[in-house]
Motif scaffolding. Structure first.
Motif, PDB file in Angstrom:
ATOM      1  N   UNK A  41       0.833  -1.208   0.000  1.00  0.00           N
ATOM      2  CA  UNK A  41       0.000   0.000   0.000  1.00  0.00           C
ATOM      3  C   UNK A  41       0.868   1.259   0.000  1.00  0.00           C
ATOM      4  N   UNK A  42       1.915   1.239   0.841  1.00  0.00           N
ATOM      5  CA  UNK A  42       2.817   2.395   0.902  1.00  0.00           C
ATOM      6  C   UNK A  42       3.516   2.604  -0.440  1.00  0.00           C
ATOM      7  N   UNK A  43       3.930   1.508  -1.055  1.00  0.00           N
ATOM      8  CA  UNK A  43       4.593   1.602  -2.354  1.00  0.00           C
ATOM      9  C   UNK A  43       3.636   2.180  -3.398  1.00  0.00           C
ATOM     10  N   UNK A  44       2.418   1.626  -3.433  1.00  0.00           N
ATOM     11  CA  UNK A  44       1.433   2.115  -4.399  1.00  0.00           C
ATOM     12  C   UNK A  44       1.142   3.595  -4.163  1.00  0.00           C
ATOM     13  N   UNK A  45       1.055   3.966  -2.887  1.00  0.00           N
ATOM     14  CA  UNK A  45       0.791   5.364  -2.533  1.00  0.00           C
ATOM     15  C   UNK A  45       1.946   6.246  -2.988  1.00  0.00           C
ATOM     16  N   UNK A  46       3.161   5.800  -2.722  1.00  0.00           N
ATOM     17  CA  UNK A  46       4.328   6.602  -3.113  1.00  0.00           C
ATOM     18  C   UNK A  46       4.474   6.637  -4.625  1.00  0.00           C
ATOM     19  N   UNK A  47       4.099   5.542  -5.282  1.00  0.00           N
ATOM     20  CA  UNK A  47       4.171   5.494  -6.740  1.00  0.00           C
ATOM     21  C   UNK A  47       3.217   6.544  -7.320  1.00  0.00           C
ATOM     22  N   UNK A  48       2.019   6.632  -6.731  1.00  0.00           N
ATOM     23  CA  UNK A  48       1.058   7.637  -7.154  1.00  0.00           C
ATOM     24  C   UNK A  48       1.606   9.030  -6.917  1.00  0.00           C
ATOM     25  N   UNK A  49       2.264   9.219  -5.793  1.00  0.00           N
ATOM     26  CA  UNK A  49       2.852  10.515  -5.457  1.00  0.00           C
ATOM     27  C   UNK A  49       3.961  10.862  -6.435  1.00  0.00           C
ATOM     28  N   UNK A  50       4.786   9.866  -6.785  1.00  0.00           N
ATOM     29  CA  UNK A  50       5.858  10.097  -7.752  1.00  0.00           C
ATOM     30  C   UNK A  50       5.277  10.513  -9.093  1.00  0.00           C
ATOM     31  N   UNK A  51       4.238   9.832  -9.519  1.00  0.00           N
ATOM     32  CA  UNK A  51       3.596  10.167 -10.802  1.00  0.00           C
ATOM     33  C   UNK A  51       3.038  11.578 -10.750  1.00  0.00           C
ATOM     34  N   UNK A  52       2.375  11.897  -9.642  1.00  0.00           N
ATOM     35  CA  UNK A  52       1.834  13.253  -9.492  1.00  0.00           C
ATOM     36  C   UNK A  52       2.960  14.283  -9.514  1.00  0.00           C
ATOM     37  N   UNK A  53       4.045  13.969  -8.829  1.00  0.00           N
ATOM     38  CA  UNK A  53       5.189  14.902  -8.778  1.00  0.00           C
ATOM     39  C   UNK A  53       5.764  15.117 -10.178  1.00  0.00           C
ATOM     40  N   UNK A  54       5.891  14.037 -10.936  1.00  0.00           N
ATOM     41  CA  UNK A  54       6.410  14.151 -12.302  1.00  0.00           C
ATOM     42  C   UNK A  54       5.465  14.986 -13.154  1.00  0.00           C
ATOM     43  N   UNK A  55       4.166  14.762 -12.999  1.00  0.00           N
ATOM     44  CA  UNK A  55       3.180  15.554 -13.754  1.00  0.00           C
ATOM     45  C   UNK A  55       3.283  17.033 -13.389  1.00  0.00           C
TER      46      UNK A  55
END
Length: 115
Positions: free
Chosen positions: A80-94
């Protein structure tokens, strides 16, 4: 005559209605009861030991199950933490892409205004 003297000897050994043979029988019966008591105690101890070993096995299995459950829960939490951070990384890149695009458009706008 020898047999007669032995028989007389036997009768002379009787004291108070109990012969040495009777005393020996009583002694042997008491000894047998004591042995049987010890045998029973050993059997009860063996049974207790078997029950204890089974309980230890049950507890070891329970601990192993709980350990596995705990590991699965920690793995799920990590996922869950990984998926959450992955989403955050994608948002950050966007966000970074959008900021770059805004900067690009701002430069283009300034360039156009200069002309």
């Amino acid at each position: 005559e020898g047999d007669t003297s032995l028989k007389e000897g036997d009768s002379s050994l009787k004291e108070g209605g109990t012969s040495l043979g009777d005393e020996f029988i009583i002694f042997k019966e008491k000894e047998m009861k004591e042995k049987q008591t010890l045998i029973d105690q050993v059997e009860r101890l063996k049974q207790s030991e078997r029950e204890y070993e089974l309980k230890v096995q049950e507890l070891e299995t329970e601990v192993a199950d709980l350990t596995l459950i705990d590991q699965v829960e920690r793995l799920k939490q990590s996922e869950r933490e990984y998926e959450s951070s992955k989403g955050t990384e994608t948002q950050q890149k966007n966000i970074e892409r959008l900021e770059e695009r805004i900067a690009e458009l701002s430069r283009e706008l300034r360039d156009t205004q200069k002309d």
